[in-house]
Design an enzyme around this catalytic site. Sequence first.
Site, PDB file in Angstrom:
ATOM      1  N   GLY A  44       0.840  -1.193   0.000  1.00 13.24           N
ATOM      2  CA  GLY A  44       0.000   0.000   0.000  1.00 13.24           C
ATOM      3  C   GLY A  44       0.872   1.240   0.000  1.00 13.24           C
ATOM      4  N   PHE A  73      -0.726  -7.627  -3.152  1.00 13.19           N
ATOM      5  CA  PHE A  73      -2.042  -8.257  -3.313  1.00 13.19           C
ATOM      6  C   PHE A  73      -2.544  -7.882  -4.699  1.00 13.19           C
ATOM      7  CE2 PHE A  73      -6.702  -8.219  -3.004  1.00 13.19           C
ATOM      8  CZ  PHE A  73      -6.920  -9.518  -2.551  1.00 13.19           C
ATOM      9  N   LYS A 153       0.313  -1.157  12.436  1.00 12.83           N
ATOM     10  CA  LYS A 153      -0.253  -0.437  13.582  1.00 12.83           C
ATOM     11  C   LYS A 153      -1.603  -1.047  13.930  1.00 12.83           C
ATOM     12  CE  LYS A 153       2.154   3.814  12.321  1.00 12.83           C
ATOM     13  NZ  LYS A 153       2.964   3.254  11.213  1.00 12.83           N
ATOM     14  N   ALA A 186       3.237   8.814   4.925  1.00 14.21           N
ATOM     15  CA  ALA A 186       3.978   8.162   3.844  1.00 14.21           C
ATOM     16  C   ALA A 186       4.252   9.084   2.662  1.00 14.21           C
ATOM     17  CB  ALA A 186       3.220   6.918   3.390  1.00 14.21           C
ATOM     18  N   LYS A 238      -2.189   5.714  18.856  1.00 15.14           N
ATOM     19  CA  LYS A 238      -2.280   7.089  18.354  1.00 15.14           C
ATOM     20  C   LYS A 238      -3.359   7.230  17.283  1.00 15.14           C
ATOM     21  CE  LYS A 238      -0.045   6.209  14.320  1.00 15.14           C
ATOM     22  NZ  LYS A 238      -0.196   6.686  12.938  1.00 15.14           N
TER      23      LYS A 238
END
Length: 393
Positions: A44, A73, A153, A186, A238
């Site tokens: 991703g 994927f 996460k 990112a 977070k």
Amino acid sequence: MAPQQLQDGGGEGGGGGGGGIINSTPVLLDNSSLLSKVTVIGSGNWGSVAAKLIASNTTNLISFHDEVRMWVFQETLPGGEKLTDVINKTNENVKYLPGVKLGKNVVADPDLENAVKDANMLVFVTPHQFMEGICKRLVGKIKGDVEAISLVKGMEVKKEGPCMISTLISEQLGANCCVLMGANIANEIAVEKFSEATVGYRENKEIAEKWVQLFSTSYFIVTPVQDVEGVELCGTLKNVVAIAAGFVDGLEMGNNTKAAIMRIGLREMRALSKLLFSSVKDSTFFESCGVADVITTCLGGRNRKVADAFAKNGGKRSFDELEAEMLQGQKLQGVSTAKEVYEVLSHRGWLELFPLFATVHEICIGKLPPSAIVEYSERKPNVSLLEGSARYF
């Protein structure tokens, strides 16, 4: 890395006049089996950036294979092409990180088993809700000396309590697992804007330093900390705080309110982490994975963004609907993590001790309106427990 050519110049003869070159034939020594080989499991937005960071280093580090495999994927793009084919042809993840070259040594592979078969360093970076299934698929398929690191996460909630993703990887695959978390949006790292991150490790600082070496660049500074659970819980919790910040933004409550929510959220992060794992260090919350990640995620992350839209719509449009509309296939982590945290708090009788975490989940499921995010203070938590004293449990 190509095989090394070693020229054997021989030695001088010992006596009787038999000196000279013993063997002048070049000997090729393939040392590729001694080199570390990396596979990134996930492709991703963040997974693609991780592959880019790693690929920029493996070509310069003599102890690593140049090639970085990235498990993708498989998806079919609107034009009918397979995503892996396009990545390998253009050197770009056109769906999740368009406009950014990953490095010519990144190879996209839709076959999970094939992608990991030769790797002895695995980088996990997928939505946390898929991790258990991925680990089950990898049992018996990886090398025995593999080292792992999780950029995931989230947590798994089981009957016996919460299971961190690093623990899931270690238990199912028998691999030592570090974690990497931090103030890491990112898209900013992809265009090489300065950022920091934290590697959490257990005992082996040498392997932690190897991960630091693999990820570090002039614009991405990585620091090792001996506190896996603390680093990982910061990265996990977070996202719940970011959902709360998004509610505040959507209701236009202002910066003072948002700052208060962030502070309270960080306090609850610290308290819950220390209640779950007594080994968690206070100092971890001052690393990039702690306060810095709370700040950046509450200012610019996807969880904040979608929670903002949820609040603007008065909670009348579901997070699933908004996620599909706004994130182009990316997944939220905060909503599912809020649910998992709520389950832990409920099971242990801690709901009243963590009013912010509890309220976020109840807003997400429609039990409370978004405006309840600032009304939670009517509850009266036990301050001594919120300060992290675990002796009552």
